[in-house]
Design a protein around this motif. Structure first.
Motif, PDB file in Angstrom:
ATOM      1  N   ILE A  90       0.880  -1.168   0.000  1.00  0.00           N
ATOM      2  CA  ILE A  90       0.000   0.000   0.000  1.00  0.00           C
ATOM      3  C   ILE A  90       0.919   1.220   0.000  1.00  0.00           C
ATOM      4  O   ILE A  90       1.745   1.372   0.899  1.00  0.00           O
ATOM      5  CB  ILE A  90      -0.917   0.019   1.237  1.00  0.00           C
ATOM      6  CG1 ILE A  90      -1.741  -1.270   1.316  1.00  0.00           C
ATOM      7  CG2 ILE A  90      -1.835   1.239   1.201  1.00  0.00           C
ATOM      8  CD1 ILE A  90      -2.632  -1.536   0.124  1.00  0.00           C
ATOM      9  N   TYR A  95      -0.636   6.725   1.829  1.00  0.00           N
ATOM     10  CA  TYR A  95      -0.943   6.288   3.191  1.00  0.00           C
ATOM     11  C   TYR A  95       0.350   6.314   4.014  1.00  0.00           C
ATOM     12  O   TYR A  95       0.913   5.265   4.339  1.00  0.00           O
ATOM     13  CB  TYR A  95      -1.555   4.887   3.177  1.00  0.00           C
ATOM     14  CG  TYR A  95      -2.844   4.809   2.389  1.00  0.00           C
ATOM     15  CD1 TYR A  95      -4.068   5.140   2.972  1.00  0.00           C
ATOM     16  CD2 TYR A  95      -2.824   4.449   1.043  1.00  0.00           C
ATOM     17  CE1 TYR A  95      -5.247   5.083   2.235  1.00  0.00           C
ATOM     18  CE2 TYR A  95      -4.004   4.397   0.301  1.00  0.00           C
ATOM     19  CZ  TYR A  95      -5.206   4.720   0.907  1.00  0.00           C
ATOM     20  OH  TYR A  95      -6.373   4.675   0.175  1.00  0.00           O
ATOM     21  N   ASN A 104       3.033  -4.365   5.699  1.00  0.00           N
ATOM     22  CA  ASN A 104       2.853  -3.690   4.414  1.00  0.00           C
ATOM     23  C   ASN A 104       4.122  -3.734   3.566  1.00  0.00           C
ATOM     24  O   ASN A 104       4.174  -3.140   2.494  1.00  0.00           O
ATOM     25  CB  ASN A 104       2.433  -2.231   4.645  1.00  0.00           C
ATOM     26  CG  ASN A 104       2.042  -1.518   3.368  1.00  0.00           C
ATOM     27  OD1 ASN A 104       1.318  -2.058   2.527  1.00  0.00           O
ATOM     28  ND2 ASN A 104       2.523  -0.298   3.191  1.00  0.00           N
ATOM     29  N   LYS A 127      -7.279   1.654   0.307  1.00  0.00           N
ATOM     30  CA  LYS A 127      -6.221   0.659   0.542  1.00  0.00           C
ATOM     31  C   LYS A 127      -6.451  -0.627  -0.253  1.00  0.00           C
ATOM     32  O   LYS A 127      -6.054  -1.711   0.170  1.00  0.00           O
ATOM     33  CB  LYS A 127      -6.112   0.342   2.036  1.00  0.00           C
ATOM     34  CG  LYS A 127      -5.770   1.547   2.902  1.00  0.00           C
ATOM     35  CD  LYS A 127      -5.671   1.178   4.373  1.00  0.00           C
ATOM     36  CE  LYS A 127      -5.378   2.413   5.215  1.00  0.00           C
ATOM     37  NZ  LYS A 127      -5.290   2.093   6.658  1.00  0.00           N
ATOM     38  N   ASN A 133      -2.208  -8.397  -4.324  1.00  0.00           N
ATOM     39  CA  ASN A 133      -1.701  -7.861  -3.058  1.00  0.00           C
ATOM     40  C   ASN A 133      -0.984  -8.982  -2.322  1.00  0.00           C
ATOM     41  O   ASN A 133      -1.599  -9.757  -1.592  1.00  0.00           O
ATOM     42  CB  ASN A 133      -2.840  -7.316  -2.209  1.00  0.00           C
ATOM     43  CG  ASN A 133      -2.352  -6.686  -0.909  1.00  0.00           C
ATOM     44  OD1 ASN A 133      -1.229  -6.929  -0.477  1.00  0.00           O
ATOM     45  ND2 ASN A 133      -3.195  -5.881  -0.283  1.00  0.00           N
TER      46      ASN A 133
END
Length: 230
Positions: A90, A95, A104, A127, A133
């Motif tokens: 992310i 962020y 992350n 997000k 991911n």
């Protein structure tokens, strides 16, 4: 680390600036932004030493967790593979509070880091990534993509197959077609392989600076142009 986290919370530093202070620590760091007076931040010898040690430990942990492969393209990285950087899944630019969250962070090769930074990160909302991911709990790479590589003394072939919508977006947005073509060209033409390696190393060094993304994007476009040649 708390000092950098507090500087982010107080909006004294952006996520990228704080990460630069951590990943390339110095006793004095100067940051410049458009239409904002430049600011210089001081760090003690102990803080600089701590950041260097933590970064080294973090690199080892992430490298082991990813078994020495990029989390996106699954190519080998490290001393006997492609150059890589600690990757924020992310984006820290959108962020900043997640800049130092271990959950992350992952391994990203220079190629994937470059294209994700220029094509994906700006599209992230709530997000949620348009591509895979790899930091998501329970993530299984083979549900989205497959990577096959075959090499001989005179030929190298690589191919990706997509199995999901995020897999398709990853293939397109991170230019995996270019990776496939680069394997074939590098295997047949040594001068191109050498040029590719030099460009990659410069891009790798530029990713450690808070202002390096523009140079990385420019060099990435140059590298892409090379692999688009007939």
């Amino acid at each position: 680390m708390q000092k950098l986290i507090d500087l982010i919370k107080n909006k004294d530093l952006t996520g990228g600036e704080a990460w630069s202070a951590f990943s390339a620590p110095e006793k004095s760091k100067r940051f410049e932004r458009k239409n904002v007076p430049a600011r210089t931040f001081r760090f003690s010898v102990e803080e600089v030493s701590t950041y260097k040690a933590l970064r080294k430990d973090l690199q080892v942990r992430l490298f082991d967790d990813c078994v020495g492969s990029c989390a996106y393209c699954r190519r080998p990285v490290g001393h006997y593979g492609w150059a890589w950087h600690i990757e924020h899944v992310i984006p820290k630019s959108k962020y900043p509070s997640m800049a130092f969250e271990l959950s992350n962070l992952t391994v990203g090769c220079v190629h994937c880091n470059q294209w994700k930074g220029s094509r994906v990160d700006k599209k992230v909302t709530n997000k949620s990534l348009p591509i895979i991911n790899p930091a998501m709990p329970g993530f299984i790479y083979s549900e989205h993509l497959s990577f096959v590589q075959i090499s001989t003394e005179s030929l190298c072939f690589a191919k990706y197959s997509t199995h999901s919508d995020p897999g398709i977006e990853t293939y397109d947005l991170l230019s995996f077609k270019e990776l496939e073509r680069s394997y074939a060209i590098n295997g047949m033409h040594a001068p191109t392989a050498a040029l590719h390696e030099r460009l990659t190393r410069v891009m790798s060094a530029s990713l450690t600076t808070s202002k390096g993304q523009e140079l990385v994007t420019l060099l990435g476009e140059l590298k892409s142009a090379i692999y688009r040649l007939p």
